[in-house]
Design a protein around this motif. Structure first.
Motif, PDB file in Angstrom:
ATOM      1  N   ARG A  62     -76.517  -8.267 -72.601  1.00 24.76           N
ATOM      2  CA  ARG A  62     -75.389  -9.002 -71.990  1.00 24.76           C
ATOM      3  C   ARG A  62     -75.367  -8.806 -70.472  1.00 24.76           C
ATOM      4  NH1 ARG A  62     -71.089  -6.971 -76.241  1.00 24.76           N
ATOM      5  NH2 ARG A  62     -71.512  -8.392 -77.944  1.00 24.76           N
ATOM      6  N   TYR A  63     -75.598  -7.586 -70.036  1.00 30.93           N
ATOM      7  CA  TYR A  63     -75.592  -7.307 -68.602  1.00 30.93           C
ATOM      8  C   TYR A  63     -76.716  -8.071 -67.897  1.00 30.93           C
ATOM      9  CZ  TYR A  63     -75.703  -4.664 -64.234  1.00 30.93           C
ATOM     10  OH  TYR A  63     -75.697  -4.309 -62.914  1.00 30.93           O
ATOM     11  N   ALA A  64     -77.896  -8.083 -68.495  1.00 29.84           N
ATOM     12  CA  ALA A  64     -79.022  -8.822 -67.907  1.00 29.84           C
ATOM     13  C   ALA A  64     -78.714 -10.309 -67.849  1.00 29.84           C
ATOM     14  CB  ALA A  64     -80.292  -8.568 -68.724  1.00 29.84           C
ATOM     15  N   GLN A  65     -78.098 -10.827 -68.906  1.00 29.15           N
ATOM     16  CA  GLN A  65     -77.727 -12.250 -68.907  1.00 29.15           C
ATOM     17  C   GLN A  65     -76.700 -12.532 -67.812  1.00 29.15           C
ATOM     18  OE1 GLN A  65     -79.510 -14.227 -70.183  1.00 29.15           O
ATOM     19  NE2 GLN A  65     -79.759 -14.142 -72.384  1.00 29.15           N
ATOM     20  N   SER A  66     -75.758 -11.628 -67.641  1.00 31.97           N
ATOM     21  CA  SER A  66     -74.735 -11.791 -66.596  1.00 31.97           C
ATOM     22  C   SER A  66     -75.378 -11.790 -65.209  1.00 31.97           C
ATOM     23  CB  SER A  66     -73.708 -10.667 -66.706  1.00 31.97           C
ATOM     24  OG  SER A  66     -72.815 -10.686 -65.625  1.00 31.97           O
ATOM     25  N   LEU A  67     -76.315 -10.869 -64.980  1.00 32.49           N
ATOM     26  CA  LEU A  67     -77.009 -10.837 -63.685  1.00 32.49           C
ATOM     27  C   LEU A  67     -77.796 -12.118 -63.444  1.00 32.49           C
ATOM     28  CD1 LEU A  67     -78.391  -7.187 -63.481  1.00 32.49           C
ATOM     29  CD2 LEU A  67     -76.490  -8.176 -62.197  1.00 32.49           C
ATOM     30  N   LEU A  68     -78.460 -12.582 -64.477  1.00 26.76           N
ATOM     31  CA  LEU A  68     -79.227 -13.820 -64.362  1.00 26.76           C
ATOM     32  C   LEU A  68     -78.308 -14.994 -64.023  1.00 26.76           C
ATOM     33  CD1 LEU A  68     -82.056 -14.991 -64.604  1.00 26.76           C
ATOM     34  CD2 LEU A  68     -81.611 -15.368 -67.039  1.00 26.76           C
ATOM     35  N   LYS A  69     -77.183 -15.068 -64.675  1.00 23.87           N
ATOM     36  CA  LYS A  69     -76.204 -16.139 -64.411  1.00 23.87           C
ATOM     37  C   LYS A  69     -75.693 -16.044 -62.973  1.00 23.87           C
ATOM     38  CE  LYS A  69     -71.938 -18.095 -66.256  1.00 23.87           C
ATOM     39  NZ  LYS A  69     -70.887 -17.958 -67.261  1.00 23.87           N
ATOM     40  N   ASN A  71     -77.229 -14.654 -60.411  1.00 25.35           N
ATOM     41  CA  ASN A  71     -78.329 -15.006 -59.514  1.00 25.35           C
ATOM     42  C   ASN A  71     -78.499 -16.520 -59.438  1.00 25.35           C
ATOM     43  OD1 ASN A  71     -78.910 -12.397 -58.795  1.00 25.35           O
ATOM     44  ND2 ASN A  71     -80.551 -12.145 -60.286  1.00 25.35           N
ATOM     45  N   ARG A  72     -78.397 -17.191 -60.564  1.00 24.85           N
ATOM     46  CA  ARG A  72     -78.485 -18.656 -60.566  1.00 24.85           C
ATOM     47  C   ARG A  72     -77.369 -19.257 -59.724  1.00 24.85           C
ATOM     48  NH1 ARG A  72     -79.546 -19.199 -66.948  1.00 24.85           N
ATOM     49  NH2 ARG A  72     -81.787 -18.786 -66.937  1.00 24.85           N
ATOM     50  N   GLN A  78     -76.466 -21.143 -52.339  1.00 25.42           N
ATOM     51  CA  GLN A  78     -77.326 -21.144 -51.153  1.00 25.42           C
ATOM     52  C   GLN A  78     -77.924 -22.534 -50.920  1.00 25.42           C
ATOM     53  OE1 GLN A  78     -80.072 -18.000 -52.137  1.00 25.42           O
ATOM     54  NE2 GLN A  78     -78.988 -16.488 -50.865  1.00 25.42           N
ATOM     55  N   ASN A  79     -78.340 -23.174 -51.978  1.00 21.74           N
ATOM     56  CA  ASN A  79     -78.890 -24.525 -51.851  1.00 21.74           C
ATOM     57  C   ASN A  79     -77.839 -25.496 -51.347  1.00 21.74           C
ATOM     58  OD1 ASN A  79     -81.429 -23.751 -52.661  1.00 21.74           O
ATOM     59  ND2 ASN A  79     -81.090 -24.286 -54.823  1.00 21.74           N
ATOM     60  N   ARG A  80     -76.640 -25.399 -51.860  1.00 26.58           N
ATOM     61  CA  ARG A  80     -75.547 -26.269 -51.381  1.00 26.58           C
ATOM     62  C   ARG A  80     -75.284 -26.039 -49.895  1.00 26.58           C
ATOM     63  NH1 ARG A  80     -70.543 -26.224 -55.608  1.00 26.58           N
ATOM     64  NH2 ARG A  80     -71.534 -27.388 -57.293  1.00 26.58           N
ATOM     65  N   LEU A  81     -75.249 -24.758 -49.536  1.00 26.16           N
ATOM     66  CA  LEU A  81     -74.991 -24.416 -48.144  1.00 26.16           C
ATOM     67  C   LEU A  81     -76.089 -24.988 -47.241  1.00 26.16           C
ATOM     68  CD1 LEU A  81     -73.194 -22.920 -46.113  1.00 26.16           C
ATOM     69  CD2 LEU A  81     -74.514 -20.862 -46.580  1.00 26.16           C
TER      70      LEU A  81
END
Length: 88
Positions: A62-69, A71-72, A78-81
């Motif tokens: 769950r923690y890894a999934q949260s970090l991945l989310k 990061n996305r 960043q892309n929007r900016l």
């Protein structure tokens, strides 16, 4: 008389040996009970560790999934900016 004394000695010796056998049987029962208790405790402990290990793996996933989310989301922002800044 010697035969009678030998017979009494042998009877006494037999009685002593029978008592020792009984003590050994009792000691064996006590040891077997202790071994059973230790095995049961060990089994309970291993079961608890396995359960805790599964929980930790699940929490880690769950923690890894949260970090991945997260990061996305950061990359998306960043892309929007960058898009906003290039439009200016």
């Amino acid at each position: 008389m010697n035969g009678n004394a030998d017979l009494q000695y042998l009877q006494k010796r037999i009685q002593e040996l029978e008592e020792k056998i009984e003590q050994l049987r009792l000691s064996r029962r006590v040891l077997m009970n202790l071994i059973e208790k230790i095995e049961k405790d060990k089994s309970t402990f291993v079961t608890r560790l396995e359960k805790e290990n599964r929980k930790l793996h699940k929490d880690n996933y769950r923690y890894a999934q949260s970090l991945l989310k997260q990061n996305r989301r950061i990359v998306e922002l960043q892309n929007r900016l960058e898009d906003i800044l290039t439009e200016m």
